[in-house]
Design a protein around this motif. Structure first.
Motif, PDB file in Angstrom:
ATOM      1  N   GLY A 199       0.823  -1.204   0.000  1.00  0.00           N
ATOM      2  CA  GLY A 199       0.000   0.000   0.000  1.00  0.00           C
ATOM      3  C   GLY A 199       0.855   1.251   0.000  1.00  0.00           C
ATOM      4  O   GLY A 199       2.062   1.204  -0.204  1.00  0.00           O
ATOM      5  N   SER A 200       0.213   2.369   0.239  1.00  0.00           N
ATOM      6  CA  SER A 200       0.931   3.649   0.268  1.00  0.00           C
ATOM      7  C   SER A 200       1.277   4.020   1.706  1.00  0.00           C
ATOM      8  O   SER A 200       0.706   3.485   2.659  1.00  0.00           O
ATOM      9  CB  SER A 200       0.070   4.756  -0.347  1.00  0.00           C
ATOM     10  OG  SER A 200      -1.024   5.062   0.506  1.00  0.00           O
ATOM     11  N   GLU A 259      -1.863   5.174   3.465  1.00  0.00           N
ATOM     12  CA  GLU A 259      -2.702   4.094   3.974  1.00  0.00           C
ATOM     13  C   GLU A 259      -2.116   3.515   5.258  1.00  0.00           C
ATOM     14  O   GLU A 259      -2.850   3.241   6.212  1.00  0.00           O
ATOM     15  CB  GLU A 259      -2.840   2.995   2.922  1.00  0.00           C
ATOM     16  CG  GLU A 259      -3.643   3.435   1.707  1.00  0.00           C
ATOM     17  CD  GLU A 259      -3.553   2.457   0.548  1.00  0.00           C
ATOM     18  OE1 GLU A 259      -4.562   2.323  -0.161  1.00  0.00           O
ATOM     19  OE2 GLU A 259      -2.486   1.833   0.347  1.00  0.00           O
ATOM     20  N   ALA A 276      -2.669   6.148   8.070  1.00  0.00           N
ATOM     21  CA  ALA A 276      -4.085   6.222   8.459  1.00  0.00           C
ATOM     22  C   ALA A 276      -4.507   4.978   9.246  1.00  0.00           C
ATOM     23  O   ALA A 276      -5.232   5.080  10.237  1.00  0.00           O
ATOM     24  CB  ALA A 276      -4.958   6.403   7.224  1.00  0.00           C
ATOM     25  N   ALA A 277      -4.043   3.823   8.821  1.00  0.00           N
ATOM     26  CA  ALA A 277      -4.396   2.577   9.507  1.00  0.00           C
ATOM     27  C   ALA A 277      -3.839   2.522  10.924  1.00  0.00           C
ATOM     28  O   ALA A 277      -4.362   1.801  11.772  1.00  0.00           O
ATOM     29  CB  ALA A 277      -3.900   1.379   8.699  1.00  0.00           C
ATOM     30  N   GLY A 324      -5.707  11.970   4.527  1.00  0.00           N
ATOM     31  CA  GLY A 324      -5.992  11.241   3.303  1.00  0.00           C
ATOM     32  C   GLY A 324      -7.436  11.365   2.874  1.00  0.00           C
ATOM     33  O   GLY A 324      -8.057  10.379   2.489  1.00  0.00           O
ATOM     34  N   GLY A 355      -8.650   9.714  -0.282  1.00  0.00           N
ATOM     35  CA  GLY A 355      -8.495   8.271  -0.420  1.00  0.00           C
ATOM     36  C   GLY A 355      -7.243   7.846  -1.159  1.00  0.00           C
ATOM     37  O   GLY A 355      -7.109   6.691  -1.547  1.00  0.00           O
ATOM     38  N   GLY A 356      -6.351   8.774  -1.392  1.00  0.00           N
ATOM     39  CA  GLY A 356      -5.082   8.423  -2.019  1.00  0.00           C
ATOM     40  C   GLY A 356      -4.984   8.681  -3.503  1.00  0.00           C
ATOM     41  O   GLY A 356      -4.110   8.134  -4.165  1.00  0.00           O
ATOM     42  N   CYS A 375      -2.165  14.649   3.221  1.00  0.00           N
ATOM     43  CA  CYS A 375      -1.171  13.660   3.656  1.00  0.00           C
ATOM     44  C   CYS A 375       0.243  14.185   3.389  1.00  0.00           C
ATOM     45  O   CYS A 375       1.165  13.424   3.135  1.00  0.00           O
ATOM     46  CB  CYS A 375      -1.402  12.313   2.977  1.00  0.00           C
ATOM     47  SG  CYS A 375      -1.166  12.320   1.186  1.00  0.00           S
ATOM     48  N   CYS A 405       0.503   9.688  -0.011  1.00  0.00           N
ATOM     49  CA  CYS A 405      -0.361   8.790  -0.780  1.00  0.00           C
ATOM     50  C   CYS A 405       0.315   8.357  -2.078  1.00  0.00           C
ATOM     51  O   CYS A 405      -0.101   7.379  -2.697  1.00  0.00           O
ATOM     52  CB  CYS A 405      -1.711   9.434  -1.078  1.00  0.00           C
ATOM     53  SG  CYS A 405      -1.674  10.824  -2.228  1.00  0.00           S
ATOM     54  N   GLU A 448       4.812   4.421  -2.331  1.00  0.00           N
ATOM     55  CA  GLU A 448       4.475   3.033  -2.037  1.00  0.00           C
ATOM     56  C   GLU A 448       5.382   2.481  -0.945  1.00  0.00           C
ATOM     57  O   GLU A 448       6.587   2.731  -0.938  1.00  0.00           O
ATOM     58  CB  GLU A 448       4.599   2.166  -3.295  1.00  0.00           C
ATOM     59  CG  GLU A 448       3.524   2.447  -4.324  1.00  0.00           C
ATOM     60  CD  GLU A 448       2.130   2.126  -3.814  1.00  0.00           C
ATOM     61  OE1 GLU A 448       1.928   1.040  -3.227  1.00  0.00           O
ATOM     62  OE2 GLU A 448       1.227   2.961  -4.002  1.00  0.00           O
TER      63      GLU A 448
END
Length: 102
Positions: free
Chosen positions: A21-22, A25, A28-29, A37, A40-41, A48, A85, A88
């Protein structure tokens, strides 16, 4: 697997780990403060925004034209700004520290 550190204004250093993922992500997780974000990227909001250490910037690479255009809308842009975002997660990032701009 990459372990990276996000330096935030409210939580200090937050170490996170991921393999896909980025960076957005991943942040945020893991509840990294200042990484929203909202888009959503898809590189359309700049919520971000991070700063990459000068020594690591060449490894990460410069933003492409779309990302550069989005960064121009932020008042706190430096030559080491990126939108996470667009980065990678990979083993190449292992050990890097990123400063959250917001």
């Amino acid at each position: 697997m990459a372990k990276v550190i996000f330096m935030t204004k409210t939580n200090g250093a937050v170490e996170v780990e991921g393999s896909s993922g980025s960076l957005m992500e991943l942040a945020a997780a893991n509840g990294v403060a200042g990484i929203d974000g909202d888009c959503g990227g898809v590189c359309s909001c700049a919520t971000c925004h991070i700063y990459v250490a000068p020594d690591d910037f060449e490894k990460i690479g410069a933003p492409d034209e779309i990302e550069s255009d989005m960064l121009e809308l932020d008042d706190n842009v430096t030559e080491f700004s990126r939108l996470c975002c667009q980065i990678e997660v990979s083993e190449d990032l292992d050990g890097m520290t990123f400063v959250v701009a917001n």
